[in-house]
Design a protein around this motif. Structure first.
Motif, mmCIF file in Angstrom:
data_model
loop_
_atom_site.group_PDB
_atom_site.id
_atom_site.type_symbol
_atom_site.label_atom_id
_atom_site.label_comp_id
_atom_site.label_asym_id
_atom_site.label_seq_id
_atom_site.Cartn_x
_atom_site.Cartn_y
_atom_site.Cartn_z
ATOM 1 N N GLN A 1 0.822 -1.197 0.000
ATOM 2 C CA GLN A 1 0.000 0.000 0.000
ATOM 3 C C GLN A 1 0.866 1.260 0.000
ATOM 4 O OE1 GLN A 1 -2.233 -0.303 3.649
ATOM 5 N NE2 GLN A 1 -0.454 0.125 4.936
ATOM 6 N N MET A 2 0.309 2.339 -0.514
ATOM 7 C CA MET A 2 0.971 3.639 -0.521
ATOM 8 C C MET A 2 0.323 4.530 0.531
ATOM 9 S SD MET A 2 3.127 2.921 -2.826
ATOM 10 C CE MET A 2 3.920 4.526 -3.011
ATOM 11 N N ALA A 3 1.142 5.260 1.269
ATOM 12 C CA ALA A 3 0.637 6.069 2.383
ATOM 13 C C ALA A 3 -0.422 7.076 1.928
ATOM 14 C CB ALA A 3 1.799 6.790 3.061
ATOM 15 N N THR B 1 3.812 3.482 3.855
ATOM 16 C CA THR B 1 3.997 2.813 2.574
ATOM 17 C C THR B 1 4.677 1.478 2.842
ATOM 18 O OG1 THR B 1 4.149 4.867 1.307
ATOM 19 C CG2 THR B 1 5.157 2.911 0.340
ATOM 20 N N GLY B 2 3.997 0.399 2.527
ATOM 21 C CA GLY B 2 4.543 -0.920 2.812
ATOM 22 C C GLY B 2 3.464 -1.973 2.765
ATOM 23 N N TYR B 3 3.787 -3.145 3.294
ATOM 24 C CA TYR B 3 2.876 -4.287 3.225
ATOM 25 C C TYR B 3 1.850 -4.274 4.359
ATOM 26 C CZ TYR B 3 6.059 -6.372 -0.195
ATOM 27 O OH TYR B 3 6.818 -6.614 -1.308
ATOM 28 N N LYS B 4 0.686 -4.822 4.075
ATOM 29 C CA LYS B 4 -0.314 -5.125 5.094
ATOM 30 C C LYS B 4 -0.919 -6.486 4.760
ATOM 31 C CE LYS B 4 -4.465 -3.133 2.972
ATOM 32 N NZ LYS B 4 -5.632 -2.246 3.178
ATOM 33 N N GLY B 5 -1.508 -7.141 5.755
ATOM 34 C CA GLY B 5 -2.142 -8.442 5.521
ATOM 35 C C GLY B 5 -1.378 -9.570 6.180
ATOM 36 N N ARG C 1 11.298 -2.589 -1.528
ATOM 37 C CA ARG C 1 10.126 -2.829 -0.682
ATOM 38 C C ARG C 1 10.480 -3.531 0.635
ATOM 39 N NH1 ARG C 1 4.892 -4.458 -4.456
ATOM 40 N NH2 ARG C 1 4.916 -2.571 -5.751
ATOM 41 N N ASP C 2 11.747 -3.748 0.891
ATOM 42 C CA ASP C 2 12.165 -4.391 2.142
ATOM 43 C C ASP C 2 11.701 -3.554 3.338
ATOM 44 O OD1 ASP C 2 13.376 -6.173 0.483
ATOM 45 O OD2 ASP C 2 15.439 -5.721 1.091
ATOM 46 N N GLY C 3 11.338 -4.225 4.433
ATOM 47 C CA GLY C 3 10.923 -3.492 5.626
ATOM 48 C C GLY C 3 10.642 -4.401 6.797
ATOM 49 N N ASN C 4 10.539 -3.802 7.981
ATOM 50 C CA ASN C 4 10.249 -4.523 9.226
ATOM 51 C C ASN C 4 8.809 -4.260 9.653
ATOM 52 O OD1 ASN C 4 12.903 -5.307 9.204
ATOM 53 N ND2 ASN C 4 13.551 -3.900 10.816
ATOM 54 N N TYR C 5 8.129 -5.328 10.145
ATOM 55 C CA TYR C 5 6.722 -5.221 10.505
ATOM 56 C C TYR C 5 6.448 -5.941 11.827
ATOM 57 C CZ TYR C 5 6.286 -3.768 5.646
ATOM 58 O OH TYR C 5 6.438 -3.099 4.467
#
Length: 354
Positions: A234-236, A296-300, A326-330
Motif C-alpha cells: 500500500q501507498m501512504a 507505505t509498505g505491506y499489510k495483511g 520494498r524491504d521493511g520490518n513489521y
C-alpha cells in the motif's frame, strides 16, 4: 531433510499422563488482540488405550479441564507452541479436541470485588505451582491496576501490568475475564498470556504489544515465503485513518482528541498522563500513531514454513531480491499455525511497519 515433529502431553486431574508423538491435524490461533489463545486437535477416529476410550464416554481417560502441553518443530528442535487446558471434546468423527490457554481457568473463576482480603503465607499451591504472595492492601475510592489484579487473580497466576490508577469499580459474581473485557473497553488495557524468559505463562495487562519486546526474524519472498497472496503493498497517500486519543487524568476524567481523516477508519488509543504534560505532548502522540498507521509498505498476512518460529509481538523483516526497495520490518499481530500430516505452516499477520 527437515522432519516436522509434534509432541503432545496431556495430564488429567489425578496426575496421570498420556503422550502422543503424532497428530493428524491441528491448528493454533495466537494474538494479543484476543483474550484467549486456542489450540484445536483433530483425530480421524476415536482412540483407545488400556481398553478405554481416550476422549469420549463416561469412562474416558481424558476430559474437559485436563492440562495439555504441545511442542512442535523440525526434529530435534521443538518449540513450546501451546500450554493450556482441554475446553471441549467433540462427539463426532473426526474427533475434535478444543483447548484454551491459561485464560480457561479465569473464565471459570467468578469473583466479588471489592471484598475482605485474605493474606496468603504459603509459597506452594496444592497443584505444585508456585504461588504469588498476595499483598495486604486496603481498597479505597481509587486503586491501582496492580491492586485489582492482586485481589481477583488466583495466587498461582503471575502477572505484569501498567502502573495506572483506576476509578472505584465493583464486580459481583462475574468471571475474571469479564473484568478484563471491562478494562479494555474502559481503559484500553489488553489482557493476554505470553511466555516469560523461562517459557512459563505470565499474564500481561497493559497496552497492546509493541516492537520493543520482540525478536526480529527475516523472511525472503524468493526463499521461505510459501504464499503471499494475502499481502498487499500500500501507498501512504491512499490510506485514510482517524486517530482518537482518550486522555485520562489522575481522577479518571477523559478528554478526547482527534487527528487525521474525519471519514477514515477509526483507531482509538488511551493515554494515562500526569498533569505536567501539555496538549502538545498529546498532539505529538496522536500524530505519531497516525504516521504508524499511514505507511507505505505491506499489510495483511503471509504463509511460511514452521520455522523460523514466530509469535505475536515479534518483528518480521520482509526482504526480496527482485524488489529490494520494498524491504521493511513489521510488527506481528497474530499467528495461526497448522500442523499434521500435511506438514507445518505458519500464517503470520502483520500490524504495522516499524
Amino acid at each position: 531433510m527437515l522432519r516436522p515433529y509434534t509432541y503432545i502431553k496431556i495430564t488429567d486431574k489425578l496426575g496421570s499422563v498420556i503422550e502422543f508423538d503424532y497428530v493428524h491435524e491441528a491448528e493454533t490461533s495466537e494474538s494479543w488482540n484476543n483474550l484467549t489463545d486456542t489450540f484445536t486437535l483433530t483425530f480421524p477416529r476415536n482412540l483407545n488405550k488400556e481398553a478405554r476410550n481416550i476422549f469420549t464416554g463416561d469412562n474416558a481417560l481424558l476430559k474437559r479441564g485436563d492440562e495439555i502441553e504441545v511442542r512442535h518443530g523440525y526434529y530435534p528442535n521443538l518449540n513450546l507452541i501451546f500450554k493450556g487446558y482441554i475446553s471441549g471434546v467433540g462427539a463426532k468423527v473426526p474427533l475434535m479436541i478444543k483447548c484454551e490457554d491459561e485464560m480457561y481457568l479465569l473464565k471459570n473463576t467468578n469473583i466479588i470485588f471489592p471484598t475482605k482480603r485474605t493474606i496468603i503465607t504459603s509459597s506452594i499451591s496444592k497443584t505444585g505451582r508456585t504461588k504469588r504472595l498476595k499483598k495486604p492492601r486496603t481498597i479505597v475510592d481509587t486503586y491501582s491496576l496492580d491492586d485489582l489484579l492482586d485481589s481477583i487473580l488466583p495466587d498461582y497466576i503471575h502477572y505484569e501490568c501498567l502502573d495506572v490508577q483506576l476509578a472505584k469499580r465493583a464486580y459481583t459474581n462475574v468471571s475474571v475475564t469479564r473484568i478484563f473485557e471491562d478494562l479494555r473497553s474502559t481503559y484500553g488495557l489488553y489482557s493476554y498470556f505470553r511466555k516469560d524468559e523461562n517459557n512459563e505463562p505470565i499474564l500481561h495487562v497493559g497496552f497492546a504489544s509493541d516492537a520493543s519486546t520482540g525478536r526480529t526474524v527475516e523472511f525472503k519472498f524468493e526463499e521461505n515465503i510459501i504464499d503471499d497472496s494475502n499481502l498487499e503493498y500500500q501507498m501512504a497517500d491512499n490510506i485514510f485513518y482517524k486517530v482518537v486519543v482518550k486522555l485520562m487524568d489522575e481522577n479518571n476524567n477523559v478528554t478526547e482528541y482527534t487527528y487525521g481523516d474525519t471519514d477514515g477508519s477509526q483507531r482509538t488509543f488511551h493515554l494515562y498522563w500526569d498533569t505536567s504534560k501539555t496538549k502538545p505532548d498529546v498532539e505529538k502522540f496522536g500524530k505519531d500513531q497516525l504516521d504508524k498507521l499511514k505507511y507505505t509498505g505491506y499489510k495483511g498476512s503471509f504463509v511460511t514454513f514452521g520455522e523460523p518460529y514466530v509469535t505475536h509481538g515479534d518483528i518480521v523483516k520482509l526482504t526480496s531480491d527482485k524488489m529490494p526497495e520494498r524491504d521493511g520490518n513489521y510488527l506481528v499481530k497474530e499467528v495461526k499455525r497448522g500442523l499434521g500430516i500435511g506438514g507445518s505452516r505458519q500464517e503470520i499477520f502483520i500490524e504495522q511497519k516499524v
